[in-house]
Design a protein around this motif. Structure first.
Motif, PDB file in Angstrom:
ATOM      1  N   ALA A  68     -35.418 -19.022 -34.637  1.00  0.00           N
ATOM      2  CA  ALA A  68     -34.350 -19.591 -35.332  1.00  0.00           C
ATOM      3  C   ALA A  68     -33.524 -20.665 -34.869  1.00  0.00           C
ATOM      4  CB  ALA A  68     -33.641 -18.584 -36.604  1.00  0.00           C
ATOM      5  N   TYR A  69     -33.275 -20.261 -33.678  1.00  0.00           N
ATOM      6  CA  TYR A  69     -31.872 -21.009 -33.229  1.00  0.00           C
ATOM      7  C   TYR A  69     -32.402 -22.231 -32.150  1.00  0.00           C
ATOM      8  CZ  TYR A  69     -30.484 -22.501 -28.531  1.00  0.00           C
ATOM      9  OH  TYR A  69     -29.517 -23.627 -27.866  1.00  0.00           O
ATOM     10  N   ILE A  70     -34.207 -22.422 -32.035  1.00  0.00           N
ATOM     11  CA  ILE A  70     -34.809 -23.712 -31.632  1.00  0.00           C
ATOM     12  C   ILE A  70     -34.834 -24.317 -32.256  1.00  0.00           C
ATOM     13  CG2 ILE A  70     -36.575 -24.360 -30.824  1.00  0.00           C
ATOM     14  CD1 ILE A  70     -34.961 -23.474 -28.660  1.00  0.00           C
ATOM     15  N   SER A  71     -35.201 -23.962 -34.036  1.00  0.00           N
ATOM     16  CA  SER A  71     -35.384 -24.205 -35.186  1.00  0.00           C
ATOM     17  C   SER A  71     -33.956 -25.076 -35.816  1.00  0.00           C
ATOM     18  CB  SER A  71     -35.670 -23.820 -36.345  1.00  0.00           C
ATOM     19  OG  SER A  71     -37.367 -22.811 -36.298  1.00  0.00           O
ATOM     20  N   ILE A  72     -32.521 -24.875 -35.277  1.00  0.00           N
ATOM     21  CA  ILE A  72     -31.397 -25.065 -35.793  1.00  0.00           C
ATOM     22  C   ILE A  72     -31.502 -26.841 -34.102  1.00  0.00           C
ATOM     23  CG2 ILE A  72     -29.140 -24.813 -35.735  1.00  0.00           C
ATOM     24  CD1 ILE A  72     -29.250 -21.713 -36.564  1.00  0.00           C
ATOM     25  N   LYS A  73     -31.306 -26.671 -33.429  1.00  0.00           N
ATOM     26  CA  LYS A  73     -31.580 -27.015 -32.640  1.00  0.00           C
ATOM     27  C   LYS A  73     -32.801 -28.609 -33.209  1.00  0.00           C
ATOM     28  CE  LYS A  73     -30.846 -26.434 -28.203  1.00  0.00           C
ATOM     29  NZ  LYS A  73     -29.881 -27.440 -27.275  1.00  0.00           N
ATOM     30  N   ALA A  74     -33.787 -28.325 -33.375  1.00  0.00           N
ATOM     31  CA  ALA A  74     -34.782 -29.054 -33.764  1.00  0.00           C
ATOM     32  C   ALA A  74     -33.988 -30.444 -34.977  1.00  0.00           C
ATOM     33  CB  ALA A  74     -35.596 -28.412 -34.245  1.00  0.00           C
ATOM     34  N   ILE A  75     -33.362 -29.579 -35.809  1.00  0.00           N
ATOM     35  CA  ILE A  75     -32.748 -29.712 -36.977  1.00  0.00           C
ATOM     36  C   ILE A  75     -31.810 -30.566 -36.829  1.00  0.00           C
ATOM     37  CG2 ILE A  75     -31.561 -29.501 -38.715  1.00  0.00           C
ATOM     38  CD1 ILE A  75     -32.905 -27.370 -39.626  1.00  0.00           C
ATOM     39  N   GLU A  76     -31.474 -30.771 -36.102  1.00  0.00           N
ATOM     40  CA  GLU A  76     -29.625 -31.266 -35.001  1.00  0.00           C
ATOM     41  C   GLU A  76     -30.002 -32.253 -33.965  1.00  0.00           C
ATOM     42  OE1 GLU A  76     -26.815 -30.709 -36.820  1.00  0.00           O
ATOM     43  OE2 GLU A  76     -27.775 -29.143 -37.748  1.00  0.00           O
ATOM     44  N   SER A  77     -31.583 -32.473 -33.518  1.00  0.00           N
ATOM     45  CA  SER A  77     -32.023 -33.497 -32.361  1.00  0.00           C
ATOM     46  C   SER A  77     -32.420 -34.553 -33.543  1.00  0.00           C
ATOM     47  CB  SER A  77     -33.368 -33.012 -32.006  1.00  0.00           C
ATOM     48  OG  SER A  77     -34.072 -33.313 -32.845  1.00  0.00           O
ATOM     49  N   PRO A  78     -31.901 -35.794 -32.616  1.00  0.00           N
ATOM     50  CA  PRO A  78     -32.374 -37.307 -33.810  1.00  0.00           C
ATOM     51  C   PRO A  78     -34.584 -37.605 -33.802  1.00  0.00           C
ATOM     52  CG  PRO A  78     -32.215 -37.868 -31.397  1.00  0.00           C
ATOM     53  CD  PRO A  78     -31.442 -36.100 -31.583  1.00  0.00           C
ATOM     54  N   ASN A  79     -35.232 -37.019 -33.082  1.00  0.00           N
ATOM     55  CA  ASN A  79     -36.300 -36.343 -32.661  1.00  0.00           C
ATOM     56  C   ASN A  79     -37.216 -35.450 -33.812  1.00  0.00           C
ATOM     57  OD1 ASN A  79     -39.208 -36.489 -31.553  1.00  0.00           O
ATOM     58  ND2 ASN A  79     -38.648 -34.885 -30.080  1.00  0.00           N
ATOM     59  N   LYS A  80     -38.001 -36.504 -34.604  1.00  0.00           N
ATOM     60  CA  LYS A  80     -38.662 -35.368 -35.964  1.00  0.00           C
ATOM     61  C   LYS A  80     -39.448 -34.385 -35.129  1.00  0.00           C
ATOM     62  CE  LYS A  80     -34.996 -36.414 -38.667  1.00  0.00           C
ATOM     63  NZ  LYS A  80     -33.876 -35.135 -38.674  1.00  0.00           N
ATOM     64  N   ASP A  81     -40.397 -34.805 -34.299  1.00  0.00           N
ATOM     65  CA  ASP A  81     -41.155 -34.608 -33.651  1.00  0.00           C
ATOM     66  C   ASP A  81     -41.375 -32.881 -33.951  1.00  0.00           C
ATOM     67  OD1 ASP A  81     -43.394 -36.097 -34.088  1.00  0.00           O
ATOM     68  OD2 ASP A  81     -42.559 -36.955 -31.451  1.00  0.00           O
TER      69      ASP A  81
END
Length: 189
Positions: A68-81
């Protein structure tokens, strides 16, 4: 451990994040290499997953909190991979959770169940392109979904229509009850 796994493990332990900074503090205070500290923590967790009270909670926290934590960081990052990687994990996690709901009462009696479950979830979230979530999604879930997509869409549409119909009925009944309640209140005053 093989040499390449050892190198990846050491590289992971030297990335900058909360966990590695904690390991760095432990290493500097004790003089024990952070690899050994990390392996000791993993060993204690594995033993606890086998014999400890609350192993189910610990396993579910590992399988949910970090992703969940990493998913939030992924959503906020410009990288879509990374978004795709974690969406894939959540699809696999959701299907696993549904399957586990029906089988957990039997499986939880098996020794090492929570350790194996935790290992499975860690495999699914492993930071490699061929992690468990990717493997299961591309080998099992995606082919099944593509084969049955039309039927699944129909079922989802029917459920959505029934839910909307039920919500409308409940809203109408709530309005009637409110009107009746207000009407009785006016009569009594």
């Amino acid at each position: 451990m093989t040499a390449s796994m050892r190198q990846r493990f050491d590289k992971f332990l030297h990335e900058k994040n909360f966990l590695t900074s904690l390991l760095e503090k432990i290493e500097s205070r004790t003089g024990v290499n952070r690899s050994y500290v990390a392996l000791a923590i993993v060993g204690v967790l594995a033993i606890y997953l086998v014999i400890g009270y609350g192993a189910s909670l610990l396993c579910n926290l590992i399988g949910f909190a970090y992703p969940a934590y990493i998913s939030i960081k992924a959503i906020e990052s410009p990288n879509k991979d990374d978004d795709t990687q974690w969406l894939t994990y959540w699809v696999v996690y959701g299907i696993f959770s549904i399957a586990e709901f029906f089988s957990d009462i039997f499986l939880s009696w098996f020794p090492f169940y929570y350790m194996m479950k935790c290992g499975f979830l860690l495999w699914c979230m492993a930071p490699s392109p061929s992690n468990g979530a990717e493997f299961l999604y591309h080998r099992i879930i995606r082919p099944f979904f593509l084969k049955h997509e039309a039927q699944l869409d129909s079922v989802v549409k029917d459920l959505k229509d029934k839910a909307a119909e039920t919500a409308d009925t409940i809203t109408k009944e709530a309005k009637k009850a409110t009107i009746n309640l207000l009407g009785e209140e006016k009569k009594s005053t």
